[in-house]
Write a protein that holds these residues in place. Structure first.
Motif, PDB file in Angstrom:
ATOM      1  N   ASP A  17      -0.124  22.075   1.394  1.00 17.84           N
ATOM      2  CA  ASP A  17      -0.992  20.977   1.690  1.00 17.84           C
ATOM      3  C   ASP A  17      -0.210  19.827   2.232  1.00 17.84           C
ATOM      4  OD1 ASP A  17      -3.665  19.738   1.204  1.00 17.84           O
ATOM      5  OD2 ASP A  17      -2.272  18.338   0.477  1.00 17.84           O
ATOM      6  N   LEU A  18      -0.350  19.385   3.446  1.00 19.17           N
ATOM      7  CA  LEU A  18       0.221  18.404   4.211  1.00 19.17           C
ATOM      8  C   LEU A  18      -0.026  16.801   3.483  1.00 19.17           C
ATOM      9  CD1 LEU A  18      -0.046  18.858   8.111  1.00 19.17           C
ATOM     10  CD2 LEU A  18       2.076  18.773   6.568  1.00 19.17           C
ATOM     11  N   PHE A  19      -1.276  16.599   3.132  1.00 15.27           N
ATOM     12  CA  PHE A  19      -1.315  15.348   2.272  1.00 15.27           C
ATOM     13  C   PHE A  19      -0.561  15.275   1.031  1.00 15.27           C
ATOM     14  CE2 PHE A  19      -3.709  12.865  -1.148  1.00 15.27           C
ATOM     15  CZ  PHE A  19      -3.764  11.606  -0.596  1.00 15.27           C
ATOM     16  N   ALA A  20      -0.267  16.123   0.421  1.00 16.51           N
ATOM     17  CA  ALA A  20       0.367  16.376  -0.978  1.00 16.51           C
ATOM     18  C   ALA A  20       2.023  16.045  -0.576  1.00 16.51           C
ATOM     19  CB  ALA A  20       0.091  17.373  -1.890  1.00 16.51           C
ATOM     20  N   ARG A  21       2.268  16.632   0.581  1.00 16.46           N
ATOM     21  CA  ARG A  21       3.639  16.656   0.916  1.00 16.46           C
ATOM     22  C   ARG A  21       3.917  15.089   1.449  1.00 16.46           C
ATOM     23  NH1 ARG A  21       6.566  20.821   0.258  1.00 16.46           N
ATOM     24  NH2 ARG A  21       8.399  20.162   2.004  1.00 16.46           N
ATOM     25  N   LEU A  22       2.991  14.636   2.092  1.00 15.83           N
ATOM     26  CA  LEU A  22       3.163  13.276   2.832  1.00 15.83           C
ATOM     27  C   LEU A  22       3.173  12.392   1.736  1.00 15.83           C
ATOM     28  CD1 LEU A  22       3.329  12.377   5.861  1.00 15.83           C
ATOM     29  CD2 LEU A  22       0.897  11.581   5.566  1.00 15.83           C
ATOM     30  N   VAL A  23       2.427  12.357   0.708  1.00 14.95           N
ATOM     31  CA  VAL A  23       2.522  11.271  -0.256  1.00 14.95           C
ATOM     32  C   VAL A  23       3.825  11.560  -1.362  1.00 14.95           C
ATOM     33  CG1 VAL A  23       0.068  10.709   0.040  1.00 14.95           C
ATOM     34  CG2 VAL A  23       0.810  12.315  -1.833  1.00 14.95           C
ATOM     35  N   TYR A  24       3.904  12.705  -1.674  1.00 12.68           N
ATOM     36  CA  TYR A  24       5.286  12.880  -2.284  1.00 12.68           C
ATOM     37  C   TYR A  24       6.572  12.520  -1.450  1.00 12.68           C
ATOM     38  CZ  TYR A  24       3.552  14.781  -6.751  1.00 12.68           C
ATOM     39  OH  TYR A  24       2.758  14.800  -7.815  1.00 12.68           O
ATOM     40  N   GLY A  25       6.457  12.737  -0.149  1.00 12.61           N
ATOM     41  CA  GLY A  25       7.571  12.349   0.788  1.00 12.61           C
ATOM     42  C   GLY A  25       7.812  11.000   0.776  1.00 12.61           C
ATOM     43  N   ALA A  26       6.646  10.216   0.602  1.00 11.17           N
ATOM     44  CA  ALA A  26       6.931   8.662   0.548  1.00 11.17           C
ATOM     45  C   ALA A  26       7.743   8.465  -0.736  1.00 11.17           C
ATOM     46  CB  ALA A  26       5.277   8.049   0.367  1.00 11.17           C
ATOM     47  N   ARG A  27       7.531   9.193  -1.802  1.00 13.13           N
ATOM     48  CA  ARG A  27       8.270   8.628  -3.045  1.00 13.13           C
ATOM     49  C   ARG A  27       9.796   8.998  -2.691  1.00 13.13           C
ATOM     50  NH1 ARG A  27       6.220  11.042  -8.715  1.00 13.13           N
ATOM     51  NH2 ARG A  27       5.061   9.091  -9.301  1.00 13.13           N
ATOM     52  N   VAL A  28      10.210   9.811  -2.052  1.00 11.41           N
ATOM     53  CA  VAL A  28      11.422  10.208  -1.922  1.00 11.41           C
ATOM     54  C   VAL A  28      12.248   9.316  -0.909  1.00 11.41           C
ATOM     55  CG1 VAL A  28      13.271  12.051  -1.060  1.00 11.41           C
ATOM     56  CG2 VAL A  28      11.406  12.516  -2.423  1.00 11.41           C
ATOM     57  N   SER A  29      11.464   9.163   0.373  1.00  8.58           N
ATOM     58  CA  SER A  29      11.829   8.303   1.227  1.00  8.58           C
ATOM     59  C   SER A  29      12.304   6.982   0.824  1.00  8.58           C
ATOM     60  CB  SER A  29      11.060   8.346   2.428  1.00  8.58           C
ATOM     61  OG  SER A  29      11.071   9.619   3.165  1.00  8.58           O
ATOM     62  N   LEU A  30      10.973   6.418   0.219  1.00  9.24           N
ATOM     63  CA  LEU A  30      11.075   5.006  -0.331  1.00  9.24           C
ATOM     64  C   LEU A  30      12.073   4.796  -1.553  1.00  9.24           C
ATOM     65  CD1 LEU A  30       7.310   3.970   0.049  1.00  9.24           C
ATOM     66  CD2 LEU A  30       9.227   3.205   1.396  1.00  9.24           C
ATOM     67  N   GLY A  31      12.114   5.834  -2.406  1.00  9.53           N
ATOM     68  CA  GLY A  31      12.796   5.713  -3.460  1.00  9.53           C
ATOM     69  C   GLY A  31      14.442   5.748  -3.070  1.00  9.53           C
ATOM     70  N   VAL A  32      14.667   6.664  -2.309  1.00 16.84           N
ATOM     71  CA  VAL A  32      15.984   6.641  -1.946  1.00 16.84           C
ATOM     72  C   VAL A  32      16.825   5.421  -1.013  1.00 16.84           C
ATOM     73  CG1 VAL A  32      17.736   7.962  -0.297  1.00 16.84           C
ATOM     74  CG2 VAL A  32      16.160   9.112  -1.536  1.00 16.84           C
ATOM     75  N   ALA A  33      15.807   4.697  -0.264  1.00 17.15           N
ATOM     76  CA  ALA A  33      15.940   3.487   0.485  1.00 17.15           C
ATOM     77  C   ALA A  33      16.273   2.451  -0.545  1.00 17.15           C
ATOM     78  CB  ALA A  33      15.082   3.214   1.561  1.00 17.15           C
ATOM     79  N   LEU A  34      15.182   2.204  -1.345  1.00 10.70           N
ATOM     80  CA  LEU A  34      15.346   1.056  -2.400  1.00 10.70           C
ATOM     81  C   LEU A  34      16.566   1.236  -3.188  1.00 10.70           C
ATOM     82  CD1 LEU A  34      11.687   0.706  -3.301  1.00 10.70           C
ATOM     83  CD2 LEU A  34      12.858  -0.795  -1.774  1.00 10.70           C
ATOM     84  N   ALA A  35      16.986   2.290  -3.881  1.00 12.38           N
ATOM     85  CA  ALA A  35      17.952   2.605  -4.663  1.00 12.38           C
ATOM     86  C   ALA A  35      18.973   2.536  -4.059  1.00 12.38           C
ATOM     87  CB  ALA A  35      17.573   3.989  -5.294  1.00 12.38           C
ATOM     88  N   ALA A  36      19.415   2.788  -2.719  1.00 11.14           N
ATOM     89  CA  ALA A  36      20.537   2.622  -2.035  1.00 11.14           C
ATOM     90  C   ALA A  36      20.944   1.275  -1.693  1.00 11.14           C
ATOM     91  CB  ALA A  36      20.538   3.488  -0.740  1.00 11.14           C
ATOM     92  N   LEU A  78       0.834  -1.241   0.040  1.00  7.09           N
ATOM     93  CA  LEU A  78       0.000   0.017   0.074  1.00  7.09           C
ATOM     94  C   LEU A  78       0.713   1.183  -0.002  1.00  7.09           C
ATOM     95  CD1 LEU A  78      -2.996  -1.103   2.529  1.00  7.09           C
ATOM     96  CD2 LEU A  78      -3.103  -0.736  -0.189  1.00  7.09           C
ATOM     97  N   LEU A  79       2.123   1.301   0.759  1.00  2.92           N
ATOM     98  CA  LEU A  79       2.738   2.327   0.888  1.00  2.92           C
ATOM     99  C   LEU A  79       3.641   2.643  -0.713  1.00  2.92           C
ATOM    100  CD1 LEU A  79       4.572   1.696   4.192  1.00  2.92           C
ATOM    101  CD2 LEU A  79       3.032   3.673   3.659  1.00  2.92           C
ATOM    102  N   VAL A  80       3.997   1.698  -1.019  1.00  2.28           N
ATOM    103  CA  VAL A  80       4.595   1.474  -2.484  1.00  2.28           C
ATOM    104  C   VAL A  80       3.426   2.279  -3.566  1.00  2.28           C
ATOM    105  CG1 VAL A  80       5.408   0.537  -4.464  1.00  2.28           C
ATOM    106  CG2 VAL A  80       6.232   0.120  -1.956  1.00  2.28           C
ATOM    107  N   LEU A  81       2.313   1.781  -3.311  1.00  4.86           N
ATOM    108  CA  LEU A  81       1.051   2.029  -4.187  1.00  4.86           C
ATOM    109  C   LEU A  81       1.035   3.599  -4.153  1.00  4.86           C
ATOM    110  CD1 LEU A  81      -0.887   1.407  -6.562  1.00  4.86           C
ATOM    111  CD2 LEU A  81      -2.597   0.592  -4.461  1.00  4.86           C
ATOM    112  N   VAL A  82       0.827   3.992  -2.851  1.00  2.00           N
ATOM    113  CA  VAL A  82       0.642   5.390  -2.378  1.00  2.00           C
ATOM    114  C   VAL A  82       1.842   6.332  -3.032  1.00  2.00           C
ATOM    115  CG1 VAL A  82       0.453   7.284  -0.735  1.00  2.00           C
ATOM    116  CG2 VAL A  82      -0.835   5.077  -0.656  1.00  2.00           C
ATOM    117  N   ALA A  83       2.919   5.721  -2.864  1.00  6.24           N
ATOM    118  CA  ALA A  83       4.223   6.694  -3.424  1.00  6.24           C
ATOM    119  C   ALA A  83       4.170   6.720  -4.975  1.00  6.24           C
ATOM    120  CB  ALA A  83       5.556   6.057  -2.909  1.00  6.24           C
ATOM    121  N   LEU A  84       3.578   5.557  -5.701  1.00  8.57           N
ATOM    122  CA  LEU A  84       3.661   5.614  -7.000  1.00  8.57           C
ATOM    123  C   LEU A  84       2.561   6.429  -7.644  1.00  8.57           C
ATOM    124  CD1 LEU A  84       4.338   1.932  -7.970  1.00  8.57           C
ATOM    125  CD2 LEU A  84       5.873   3.785  -8.237  1.00  8.57           C
ATOM    126  N   ALA A  85       1.346   6.569  -6.768  1.00 13.76           N
ATOM    127  CA  ALA A  85       0.251   7.092  -7.255  1.00 13.76           C
ATOM    128  C   ALA A  85       0.195   8.581  -6.767  1.00 13.76           C
ATOM    129  CB  ALA A  85      -1.231   6.232  -6.883  1.00 13.76           C
TER     130      ALA A  85
END
Length: 336
Positions: free
Chosen positions: A102-121, A45-52
């Motif tokens: 907007d906090l919701f927008a920053r939260l879901v876009y923040g998921a992209r950065v946090s998950l993306g950096v962790a997976l790529a690293a 679900l977290l990955v889906l939220v980040a992608l979407a």
């Protein structure tokens, strides 16, 4: 090469080899661990939220960078107006203090950065660790000694201190998420290299590897065709446990101000200034902190589940939802 030979195990080594735990058995064992299955659903679900994230913010009608000064009470120091920090139909989780973003927008876009950096690293760490670990195990004594000493240096290197030093001297124009990914990946690959080296030293003594060597296969063909399948289980297990660690490191670096920079949203970067607003706007602190906690917990539980499913002899570190009795019954049913 026969399946029976691939499924064999050298006496006294205790090493799992290719074919020892096939795909169906792995999934059967993983399904018996309820905690791991719940964690897998949460991670999905977290990955889906980040992608979407673009789609979700478009439905809300907001974006992560637009300021809304009309939603901020400047007389009170920038506290959001309205109940619960400005929660409403236009801002599902409220707005950010001082800026009104907007906090919701920053939260879901923040998921992209946090998950993306962790997976790529993690991918960078696994790639470097695999190459150097195999090279050390298959090389001559001098190559092994040289690569082992280099690995020891990187294992002993303090990740946070080195990351702070490197991130502080790189020009600000360099893309920050890419830079954080490279810094984490290029510094903290040492442990996985040692795991790969130790496992390769065990696997290369097994009969099927010796047979491949006697048949005239080259070193790297043996590594690719015979050793890599045997390394899959420990590498996948360790990589699954590296992802939550890398998320925490990225959040810590962003929190310290040397990671992802504004206006790019990151959960760690959101926490940088949230500590001064926990009384006036507690959701600004609780939302990114809660997202980090849930993500790290889910990935850790999933990593433990993958570890025990790949190696049924290893006891789970969890105390609930591991399904050890059901796993034993599943293995007995499969063998029957």
């Amino acid at each position: 090469m026969s399946e029976s030979l691939l499924a064999s195990q050298a006496p006294g080594t205790g090493a799992s080899v290719p074919g020892a735990s096939g795909g169906p058995q792995f999934w059967r064992r993983l399904r018996t661990q309820r905690a791991a299955l719940v964690a897998a659903v949460v991670v999905a679900l977290l990955v889906l939220v980040a992608l979407a994230a673009p789609l979700l913010t478009a439905i809300e009608g907001q974006d992560p960078t637009t300021y809304h000064p009309s939603l901020i009470d400047s007389a009170r120091g920038g506290v959001p107006t309205g109940p619960l920090g400005g929660v409403g139909a236009d801002h599902w989780l409220g707005v950010e203090p001082q800026t009104g973003r907007d906090l919701f927008a920053r939260l879901v876009y923040g998921a992209r950065v946090s998950l993306g950096v962790a997976l790529a690293a993690t991918v960078v760490q696994v790639a470097i660790g695999l190459v150097l670990g195999i090279a050390a195990a298959l090389g001559n004594r001098w190559v092994d000694q040289l690569l082992s000493r280099i690995t020891d240096i990187f294992v002993a290197m303090p990740l946070m201190i080195m990351s702070l030093a490197l991130l502080a001297i790189v020009p600000s124009g360099f893309p920050r998420p890419v830079l954080v990914t490279l810094v984490i990946g290029l510094i903290s690959w040492g442990t996985i290299a040692k795991v790969v080296r130790a496992q390769t030293l065990t696997l290369k003594e097994l009969d099927y590897v010796s047979a491949a060597r006697l048949s005239g296969w080259g070193t790297w063909r043996i590594a690719r065709r015979e050793l890599l399948p045997g390394l899959a289980a420990p590498v996948i297990t360790y990589a699954a446990l590296l992802v939550p660690q890398n998320i925490t490191v990225e959040a810590a670096l962003s929190f310290l101000g040397v990671g992802v920079k504004p206006p790019t949203p990151s959960w760690g970067q959101m926490l940088t200034s949230a500590d001064v607003w926990y009384q006036a706007a507690p959701q600004y602190l609780l939302l990114p902190a809660g997202a980090l906690f849930v993500t790290v917990l889910a990935l850790t539980v999933l990593g433990d589940g993958v570890r025990t499913a790949l190696d049924p002899r290893a006891a789970s570190r969890l105390r609930v939802g591991t399904g050890r009795r059901r796993e034993t019954k599943a293995d007995k049913g499969a063998s029957a």
